[in-house]
Design an enzyme around this catalytic site. Structure first.
Site, PDB file in Angstrom:
ATOM      1  N   ASP A  14      -0.118   5.037   0.789  1.00  0.00           N
ATOM      2  CA  ASP A  14      -0.405   6.034   1.822  1.00  0.00           C
ATOM      3  C   ASP A  14      -0.343   5.394   3.209  1.00  0.00           C
ATOM      4  OD1 ASP A  14      -0.953   7.990  -0.137  1.00  0.00           O
ATOM      5  OD2 ASP A  14      -3.018   7.308  -0.336  1.00  0.00           O
ATOM      6  N   ASP A  49       0.883  -1.151   0.000  1.00  0.00           N
ATOM      7  CA  ASP A  49       0.000   0.000   0.000  1.00  0.00           C
ATOM      8  C   ASP A  49       0.934   1.218   0.000  1.00  0.00           C
ATOM      9  OD1 ASP A  49      -2.348   1.638   0.431  1.00  0.00           O
ATOM     10  OD2 ASP A  49      -1.704   1.807   2.522  1.00  0.00           O
TER      11      ASP A  49
END
Ligand code: BG6
Ligand code: MG
Length: 218
Positions: A10, A8
Site C-alpha cells: 500500500d 511494502d
C-alpha cells in the site's frame, strides 16, 4: 551485498491508501466520528486495529464493538479493492520488479494487510514475487521488525542483505529495526530516516539503486 528486495504494498506498488481512506471514512461517518483525509495521513502503514484506535480516540467502545467496526471497515475495503486491475500499479513498479528479477535478486512482499494477497493477484504481479509476508504472517505489526524478518527468512536471506521499500514512517522504523537497508518512498518529512529517499518508483532501476548504495558506502 544486496540479494533481496522487500516491497511494502500500500503506497509503494499501488495506491490502496485511497481505498483504506474511503472505507475508514464511511465507518467514521456511520459512527458520527469526525474524520477526514488529513486525519487519515496518520494511519499510513499502520495495522487495522491501531488505525481504528486512532480514529476513535478517547471514545469508549467495548471489545465486541471494536471487532465489529474492524470487520465493517474491512467489508467496505474488500468491496472497493474488487475493482483493482494492473492499471492500478504505480508508475515504474512493473519495470523495477522485472529488472530486479533479471538481475538475479529475490523479491518479497512485506505488507501489514490481510488483503495483500488479493490485491497482488488483482494487480497481476503474484508471479513476480518469490515470497509473500502479509497481515497473517506475524503477530507484531510494524514498527516491529517481525514482518520484514519473516519475509527475509522466506527468501532464505540474512536481514543485512535485504532492502525494504516503504512509504510509511512505521515501515521505515521496522526496516531499520530489522537491520535492513531502507528506501523511503515519498516526502523526507515522512520517510527521511531511510538510507535513500525517492519520490516514486518511476525510472528506478537496479543499476541506479546500486549506484546510490555505493554512494552511501555500502
Ligand atoms: C497496511 C496499510 O498495508 O495494511 C494500512 O498501509 C492498513 O492502511 C494495514 O491498515 C492493514 O490492512 P488490512 O487490509 O489487513 O486491514
Ligand atoms: Mg505502505
Amino acid at each position: 551485498n544486496i540479494q533481496g528486495i522487500i516491497f511494502d504494498l500500500d503506497g509503494v506498488l499501488t495506491d490502496t491508501a485511497e481505498y483504506h481512506y474511503q472505507a475508514w471514512q464511511r465507518l467514521a461517518d456511520e459512527e458520527g466520528i469526525p474524520f477526514n483525509r488529513q486525519a487519515n495521513e496518520a494511519l499510513r502503514g499502520i495495522s487495522r486495529r491501531a488505525s481504528l484506535m486512532l480514529i476513535i480516540g478517547d471514545r469508549r467502545y467495548s471489545e465486541v464493538q471494536i471487532q465489529e467496526m474492524m470487520e465493517r471497515k474491512n467489508d467496505y475495503y474488500v468491496e472497493l479493492i474488487q475493482r483493482i486491475t494492473p492499471k492500478d500499479l504505480l508508475p515504474g513498479a512493473v519495470s523495477l520488479l522485472d529488472d530486479l528479477r533479471q538481475a538475479g535478486l529475490k523479491i518479497a512482499l512485506g505488507s501489514a494487510s490481510k488483503n495483500a494477497r488479493v490485491v497482488v493477484e488483482k494487480l497481476g504481479i503474484i508471479d513476480k514475487l518469490d515470497a509473500i509476508a502479509d497481515g497473517y504472517s506475524v503477530q507484531k505489526p510494524k514498527p516491529a521488525p517481525d514482518l520484514f524478518l519473516f519475509a527475509a527468512q522466506q527468501l532464505g536471506l540474512p536481514a543485512t542483505q535485504c532492502v525494504v521499500f516503504e512509504d510509511a514512517a512505521a515501515g521505515i522504523d521496522a526496516a531499520l529495526a530489522a537491520g535492513m537497508w531502507a528506501v523511503g518512498m515519498g516526502p523526507p518529512e515522512r520517510v527521511g530516516t531511510a538510507h535513500i529517499v525517492l519520490p516514486s518508483l518511476a525510472g528506478v532501476t537496479w543499476e541506479n539503486l546500486q549506484g546510490k548504495f555505493r554512494d552511501i558506502a555500502l
